[in-house]
Every structure is written in C-alpha cells, then in structure tokens.
Design an enzyme around this catalytic site. Structure first.
Site, PDB file in Angstrom:
ATOM      1  N   LYS A  91      -6.061 -63.900 -43.577  1.00 33.24           N
ATOM      2  CA  LYS A  91      -4.319 -64.047 -44.659  1.00 33.24           C
ATOM      3  C   LYS A  91      -4.381 -62.786 -45.067  1.00 33.24           C
ATOM      4  CE  LYS A  91      -4.932 -67.393 -47.787  1.00 33.24           C
ATOM      5  NZ  LYS A  91      -5.323 -68.381 -49.199  1.00 33.24           N
TER       6      LYS A  91
HETATM    7  C1  E4P Z   1      -4.402 -70.920 -50.842  1.00 29.62           C
HETATM    8  O1  E4P Z   1      -4.735 -70.746 -49.865  1.00 29.62           O
HETATM    9  C2  E4P Z   1      -4.734 -70.562 -52.554  1.00 29.62           C
HETATM   10  O2  E4P Z   1      -5.444 -69.776 -52.123  1.00 29.62           O
HETATM   11  C3  E4P Z   1      -4.132 -71.337 -53.270  1.00 29.62           C
HETATM   12  O3  E4P Z   1      -3.583 -72.852 -53.122  1.00 29.62           O
HETATM   13  C4  E4P Z   1      -3.524 -71.010 -54.699  1.00 29.62           C
HETATM   14  O4  E4P Z   1      -3.349 -72.070 -55.425  1.00 29.62           O
HETATM   15  P1  E4P Z   1      -3.784 -71.890 -56.967  1.00 29.62           P
HETATM   16  O5  E4P Z   1      -2.085 -71.565 -57.299  1.00 29.62           O
HETATM   17  O6  E4P Z   1      -3.811 -73.153 -57.862  1.00 29.62           O
HETATM   18  O7  E4P Z   1      -4.449 -70.533 -57.575  1.00 29.62           O
END
Ligand code: E4P
Length: 226
Positions: A91
C-alpha cells in the site's frame, strides 16, 4: 475473445484484528484484508509476523502500507513488504513520490494499492502508474461535507472510459448504506470494518420472519428434516 459475463464485488475486511478476521472468514465471503499503519499499531506487536498470520488466515490479498515517504525508500520497503507472503499487496500513499514508486514497483510485477485517494484526478494518476488497486476514502470525504459516493461513481466512469485495469477499492466505509451505494456505483471491492461487516447481515424482518417459520413448523412437526 474472452467476454466477462458477470462481475463480482469483492469484500475485504478493514482491520488488523486476528480474532475478527478469523470469525469473518468462517462465513466464506471474505476475499481479502486491508490494513494501515493505524490499524496495525492497534493490534500488532510484530507487524511482519502479524500480517503473515493474517495472510495465512484469509488466503487472499492483504494490503500492508509503507511508512517511507521518499520514492527510493518506498521502493525498498515495498519490495521487502511484498516478500512477506505471496498474498501481500503493497500500500502506497498518493503523493508525487508514491506515484513514482508505484510505477517502478508495478513495472517489476509487484502489486500496489494506492491509498488516500480523495479526487478523480488522483485516481487517474494511480491507474496510469499501474496500481492493482486504488483506494478512494469515502467516509473521510463525507466528514468534510463532500460526497464520497460521487467520488466512487466518477472514478468508475474514468476507469471504464479508458479501460484501466486497476480495481476500484472503496475504503473508509462507515455504515451499511455506504456499502450498498458503492456496489451500485460499480466498485470492484468494498473494504469494511468488522462492525459494519456484521451489520450487513442484519434486518429485523429476517429475525421476525424466521421466528414465525420455526414456531409454525415446531407446533406441527416437532423435529427438523433429517
Ligand atoms: C483503507 O484501506 C483504510 O484502511 C480505511 O478504509 C480507512 O478508513 P477510516 O477513514 O474509517 O479510518
């Protein structure tokens, strides 16, 4: 020529909690996991061993984020993250360095999930760089009074206009309505926290209907079909 007859929306779990992942995977409908540095800092002591374990449980794509911010360091980190398990997807945040690192890693056959996407133009850059997944964050946009679902529709349209192969991974999903809306918008994947995953199963009329069916059956037949 191969014609795609149907398209399935994949469901990923957005968590690093091993117990939650095990429980949800028992349903058979979890396709992968997304983590981020915040989620791993909540649940892991040894991040590498932890994500290895997650990959063994889910046996599907597990996104693990680099913490480097400079292109060359992102590439080095990305390569070592990719070696943790064949299921790992690296990522990378959508920055100038992040896009260059994505391009280099993708060229070397490493799968990248470009994260922290908040605009259609950012999504196009990530698709062009060769990202396997692109992660628009819808809940965080809603938080600042912008429409997260519209972002998913716009990105799906751009992907289709140019036949990009990146998969649109709807992230930052905060409730079951978000989940249904991203499916309607044509997201390839929705990643959901465990709490929302279990909420998706629930409807009060299902509970009421089942109770009545079983009462009627048991009143007459006593035993179930063997
Ligand atoms: C995605 O890969 C992220 O980990 C996640 O969806 C972030 O979500 P949040 O905005 O609820 O922290």
């Amino acid at each position: 020529m191969f014609v795609e007859l149907y398209k399935e929306m994949k469901i990923f779990l957005d968590t690093a909690n091993i117990e939650e992942i095990k429980r949800a995977c028992e349903t058979g409908i979890v396709d992968g996991v997304t983590t981020n540095p915040s989620l791993l800092s909540q649940d892991a002591n040894d991040p590498i061993e932890h994500v290895k374990k997650i990959a063994e449980i889910v046996k599907g794509p597990v996104s693990v984020e680099v913490t480097a911010t400079k292109k060359e360091e992102m590439i080095v980190q990305g390569k070592s993250i990719a070696e943790i398990s064949p299921y790992i997807v690296v990522k990378i945040p959508l920055t100038e360095d992040g896009i260059s690192a994505t391009y280099e890693l993708a060229k070397q056959g490493i799968k990248v999930n470009v994260t922290l996407i908040f605009s259609p133009s950012q999504a196009l850059l990530a698709m062009k760089a060769g990202a396997e997944y692109i992660s628009p964050f819808i809940g965080r946009l809603d938080d600042i009074s912008q429409n997260g679902i519209n972002l998913i529709s716009d990105i799906v349209k751009i992907k289709e206009n140019y036949k990009f192969s990146s998969k649109v991974l709807a992230a930052s999903i905060r409730h079951p309505v978000h989940f249904a809306e991203v499916a309607k918008a044509g997201a390839d994947v929705a990643t959901v926290p465990p709490k929302i995953f279990w909420q998706l199963f629930k409807h009060p009329l299902t509970d009421i209907g089942l109770k009545k069916f079983l009462e009627d059956w048991n009143a007459k037949f006593k035993n179930g079909i063997k």
